[in-house]
Design an enzyme around this catalytic site. Structure first.
Site, PDB file in Angstrom:
ATOM      1  N   GLU A  60      54.125 -23.957 137.059  1.00  0.00           N
ATOM      2  CA  GLU A  60      53.216 -25.079 136.287  1.00  0.00           C
ATOM      3  C   GLU A  60      53.795 -26.592 136.777  1.00  0.00           C
ATOM      4  O   GLU A  60      53.143 -27.584 136.776  1.00  0.00           O
ATOM      5  CB  GLU A  60      53.280 -24.803 134.855  1.00  0.00           C
ATOM      6  N   HIS A 129      50.281 -16.557 124.751  1.00  0.00           N
ATOM      7  CA  HIS A 129      49.176 -16.578 125.224  1.00  0.00           C
ATOM      8  C   HIS A 129      48.395 -17.049 123.838  1.00  0.00           C
ATOM      9  O   HIS A 129      46.844 -17.197 124.187  1.00  0.00           O
ATOM     10  CB  HIS A 129      48.647 -15.204 125.523  1.00  0.00           C
TER      11      HIS A 129
END
Length: 325
Positions: A60, A129
């Site tokens: 990321e 998540h």
């Protein structure tokens, strides 16, 4: 008018932006051949090619760092962070580079980068998540932070964000991806990106929400109406900058306010809203601004996430408490 899910509206909005500007790129983990874990970018690689829809490594920080370099060369990258909890490795690039470049260059350099983040819970996912990290980014000067809640806004807001000269953190409510609405894909008569919407007019209590919580608040308003209480629900849409005028006008009229979000209440974005409302509406408030949100714990296992997420009963309880003062 076309019936679209929120996810498909995102896809169509991205497609429109890419058709209108060849400098728009889409990049992220599995956004190309797979079409994204939620299929938001489905079909874009086939139509626009591998040079404009880029499958990146699982890194990321590298995704955002590369996007910054591309933006410096005139491109408009749209980065997908697969899940909210995966954005933190990219926080250094977002906070120390992306947010600060315009100030650092005395306004000479802008970074039109959009960082898409599926956010919130309610899908039965595993750890990392189901986060709600918006407060980290609203606290960071130099970033625009927005959150869509429905297909109509998803379609327009992603295009407006891509056109912005400043970096935009774009939150998408993942548990609303499959909900449908009529979208006019040929119209560009859109609500301004940083303007809030009154999605349910009311007279007795102002309820503020954004992203996945908006639908829950609308359900609470419908239940409250059966008991004779009229809730005005406002979808903030933009968290930074904040459309304070719409909020203040409503609270000055109703005299009561409840703020709802999935993130933990402690130091959550609702604290900023409560402070601003108290400062601007002090003499019109009939009770303190109340907040409904997640608890001060890590997001729980999916089996008990329903106890963690704000629901209709917790919102209505807060509404009841506003009338107890």
């Amino acid at each position: 008018m076309t019936t679209l899910t929120l996810g498909k509206a995102m896809n169509e909005g991205l497609r429109k932006a890419m058709e209108n500007d060849s400098k728009v790129l889409v990049m992220g983990e599995d956004v190309g051949k797979l079409g994204g874990v939620f299929r938001i970018t489905d079909g874009l690689m086939k139509d626009f090619g591998e040079e404009r829809v880029i499958d990146t490594p699982l890194a990321e920080s590298g995704i955002i760092g590369t996007a910054i370099g591309l933006a410096l060369r005139g491109y408009r990258p749209v980065c997908e962070i697969q899940f909210d909890g995966f954005v933190f490795p990219a926080a250094d690039q977002i906070i120390t580079q992306l947010a600060k470049m315009r100030m650092r260059s005395l306004g000479a350099v802008s970074l039109p980068v959009v960082v898409r983040i599926p956010c919130g819970g309610g899908i039965g996912a595993v750890e990392h998540h189901s986060e709600s990290p918006e407060a980290y980014f609203t606290h960071t000067a130099g970033l625009r932070v927005v959150a869509c809640s429905n297909p109509v806004d998803a379609y327009s807001m992603i295009q407006q964000s891509i056109a912005s000269p400043d970096p935009v953190i774009f939150f998408e409510p993942k548990r609303r991806y499959w909900e449908k609405a009529e979208v006019d894909v040929d119209s560009s008569d859109w609500t301004p990106l940083h303007q809030a919407k009154v999605v349910q007019p009311g007279d007795h209590v102002t309820v503020l929400a954004y992203g996945p919580s908006v639908k829950t608040c609308l359900e609470a308003a419908a239940a409250a109406a059966e008991e004779g209480r009229s809730l005005e629900v406002i979808d903030l849409r933009s968290l930074n900058p904040l459309d304070l005028g719409t909020v203040v006008d409503s609270v000055n009229r109703t005299g009561r306010c409840v703020v709802v979000h999935e993130a933990p209440v402690f130091s959550g974005f609702g604290a900023e809203l409560a402070a601003r409302i108290t400062e601007n509406c002090f003499y019109r408030l009939e009770s303190p601004v109340l907040r409904v949100g997640g608890f001060s714990t890590p997001y729980p296992p999916s089996r008990v996430e329903d106890h963690y997420l704000p629901d209709l009963d917790r919102i209505l309880d807060a509404v009841d408490r506003t009338f107890a003062w």
